[in-house]
Write an enzyme that holds these catalytic residues in place. Sequence first.
Site: not given
Length: 492
Positions: A257-259
């Site tokens: 994910s973006k994290r």
Amino acid sequence: MNGLQKLRVRFAPSPTGYLHVGGARTALFNWLFARHEGGTLLLRIEDTDVERNRPELVEGILEGLRWLGIEWDEGPYFQSQRLEMYRAAGEKILAIGAGYACYCKPMAYGGADAAPEEQEGEGDDETPKSEKIAGCNCRDLSEAERAAKEAQGIPRAIRFKVPRTGTTKFEDAVFGPREVQNAEIEDFVLLRSSGLPTYQLSVVVDDIDMRITHIIRGADHLSNTPKQVLIYKALGAEPPIFAHVPLILGADRTRLSKRHGATSVGSYAEEGFLPEAFRNFLALLGWSAGGDTEYMRTPELIERFSLSGVSRTNAIFDRAKLEWFNTQYLQKPPVEEILPYVEAELRRAGLWKEAWAGAEKEWFGRTVDLIRPRTRLLHDFSGWARAFFTDAFDYEPEARAKFWKDEKIPGLIAKLTDALAALSEWNHDACDAALRAVAAAEGVKAGLLINAARVAVVGRAVAPPLFDTMVSLGKERVIARLRRALPLISAK
């Protein structure tokens, strides 16, 4: 699959987001498989989710595929232009008794009008299974009760009537034989009361109509497959061969994910990665050709790709490994292959000169070849290597402080400038000999002068070998840069 039937695969993203890493890997596997088998790759845009679709993202998805070098043979087809076909299939399933009309309010019983599932790699909807399996009374309505609801004009959806006993089986090319108890499958929606199809129906109707022979997609779609197998059978069609590929996880073993950093393919293009390096890296996320070989040019990937090499184990996205691949593709191929990418980078940075594509093309190739062993990303050519392409560069403060601190440096640089200016020939050995003669005459180590001169010439402590750099820049520019640096050295 009939042995005479030509292999046909598809990549089917939804325009609800940019082309992400997981979708790109799915597209790549389909493309490699199609090319290996001499088959056909279709591109289908699954854009029936009117609330979440963003039509402007379609071009972004196409650009991401083009950047990766994934060429589709047919399409793009748009599901939004095929709605009548899905409605006809839903009504057919209803007419033959494999489905039933559902008059529940939207969002009841798992959501008769719930939003369709996400694009390839995003998985099934998140309604709790216990809520889905609870049952819908519409299945058991009498004809009179149905007629009454129709007379009242109550909107209806169409649900699939899943058998309450037995199992649904399918063969997966990666995970092997799969079997699901029908009692664990809810009566899922085929057509919403709005007339729009759900993912489960539209994808099967399209795959039948488009004669898809193999479906390669993320393992999170395994839960969708039993439902789709039931639809195939209801429509009298033979299911294709399924191959569910492992998910891609971040370094912490959670869903990418973006994290974890950039997940959009476009972001990696903007960062300066080469498309072939990204292809090679993506191909090895959940697939192996066997052995320890990692660096594989695209023709070799096509030649060696097979579904038997796909792993059941989730893949880990390793940024450091991706950067390693990029360095390999910057350094190993013939320099002519990367020149267009370097040109594009220099154009982006406002550094490009048209002469480098014409009269000075040979110089450009030699210079890029000199620089590339020390590069990781294309941005390096307009970054730390900027001084090779423009005289407008800064001196690294750390390099100045470290290599210009000796009080002898101003005098040494002045004498080196004069010695170089006096050279009748300008080549590696002549520059080397001139510098070492100055160092010897002044009683200092050559390294002291080499390091100081490097900072004066390119503004950095770390760069290609000094004398090769001097030859690349040419006598006039080197002398000018040494003279420009002298006041700065003296004023430190």
